[in-house]
Design a protein around this motif. Structure first.
Motif, PDB file in Angstrom:
ATOM      1  N   UNK A 168       0.851  -1.289  -0.095  1.00  0.00           N
ATOM      2  CA  UNK A 168       0.033  -0.020  -0.059  1.00  0.00           C
ATOM      3  C   UNK A 168       0.674   1.362  -0.086  1.00  0.00           C
ATOM      4  N   UNK A 169       2.227   1.049  -0.250  1.00  0.00           N
ATOM      5  CA  UNK A 169       3.220   2.259  -0.120  1.00  0.00           C
ATOM      6  C   UNK A 169       3.656   2.735   1.243  1.00  0.00           C
ATOM      7  N   UNK A 170       3.561   1.900   2.184  1.00  0.00           N
ATOM      8  CA  UNK A 170       4.337   2.362   3.370  1.00  0.00           C
ATOM      9  C   UNK A 170       5.753   2.621   3.244  1.00  0.00           C
ATOM     10  N   UNK A 171       6.185   3.669   4.037  1.00  0.00           N
ATOM     11  CA  UNK A 171       7.664   3.690   3.836  1.00  0.00           C
ATOM     12  C   UNK A 171       8.525   2.723   4.680  1.00  0.00           C
ATOM     13  N   UNK A 172       9.856   2.774   4.553  1.00  0.00           N
ATOM     14  CA  UNK A 172      10.627   1.945   5.374  1.00  0.00           C
ATOM     15  C   UNK A 172      10.465   2.434   6.644  1.00  0.00           C
ATOM     16  N   UNK A 173      10.643   3.572   6.996  1.00  0.00           N
ATOM     17  CA  UNK A 173      10.363   4.068   8.278  1.00  0.00           C
ATOM     18  C   UNK A 173       9.272   3.665   8.878  1.00  0.00           C
ATOM     19  N   UNK A 174       8.029   3.699   8.304  1.00  0.00           N
ATOM     20  CA  UNK A 174       6.757   3.474   8.872  1.00  0.00           C
ATOM     21  C   UNK A 174       6.704   1.822   9.021  1.00  0.00           C
ATOM     22  N   UNK A 175       7.462   1.049   8.303  1.00  0.00           N
ATOM     23  CA  UNK A 175       7.546  -0.542   8.480  1.00  0.00           C
ATOM     24  C   UNK A 175       8.405  -0.778   9.659  1.00  0.00           C
TER      25      UNK A 175
END
Length: 190
Positions: A168-175
């Motif tokens: 869904x496009x989550x960023x590496x930082x969000x993950x």
């Protein structure tokens, strides 16, 4: 020579696996598989036995490849379950970050499609998720049994959600933030 396979089975399986991973089982046609493998329909059927049979081989290939990496990550942690789970998540985060691979996870997207899959494919997807939970449960031996079981299911669920979030496009930082919350909870439980 007539009657002999004139293609590399591993290369064809890899191409088919990537296609299924990219588009999913339902949205991958035999024509798509023919295009990515370079094999005509009759060669696909004679070599792999149809779309479901080919998909099962691809899913097994995927589960084996990443299962070995997950096992190694958890084994390297020894009696430090948080370090093991951190390394487990790193396998997923590295896979997600690899630009040569599709977003997400073949197991996660297959599991989400279980209602529309053939019984054999649905069963194999359920087994793949169960294997991951079993692998995690074995790594959480320093916890009481019931707590370890709950965290094994939780960590497996978070791992699958990382794949969904990446699609869904989550960023590496969000993950990584999702992983940190889970690791903090695990550390507090221990």
């Amino acid at each position: 020579m007539a009657g002999r396979k004139q293609f590399d089975v591993g290369t064809a399986l890899e191409a088919a696996m990537i296609q299924f991973w990219r588009a999913g089982h339902a949205d991958t046609s035999v024509d798509d598989l023919s295009r990515v493998t370079g094999l005509n329909r009759s060669s696909l059927y004679s070599s792999f036995g149809g779309k479901d049979a080919l998909f099962l081989r691809c899913l097994d290939r995927y589960v084996t490849r990443y299962g070995e990496r997950f096992d190694a990550a958890l084994a390297d942690a020894g009696d430090q379950p948080v370090a093991g789970v951190r390394a487990f998540f790193e396998v997923t985060l590295e896979r997600i970050a690899d630009p040569a691979l599709p977003d997400g996870c073949l197991v996660a997207q297959t599991a989400m499609a279980i209602p529309s899959l053939s019984p054999a494919v649905a069963e194999r997807a359920q087994q793949a998720v169960g294997i991951q939970q079993t692998r995690l449960r074995a790594a959480l031996t320093t916890m009481p049994d019931q707590t370890a079981e709950v965290y094994a299911v939780h960590v497996a669920a978070v791992n699958q959600s990382l794949a969904v979030m990446s699609r869904t496009g989550a960023s590496a930082a969000q993950l990584r933030a999702i992983v940190s919350v889970t690791l903090d909870a695990l550390e507090n439980a221990i």
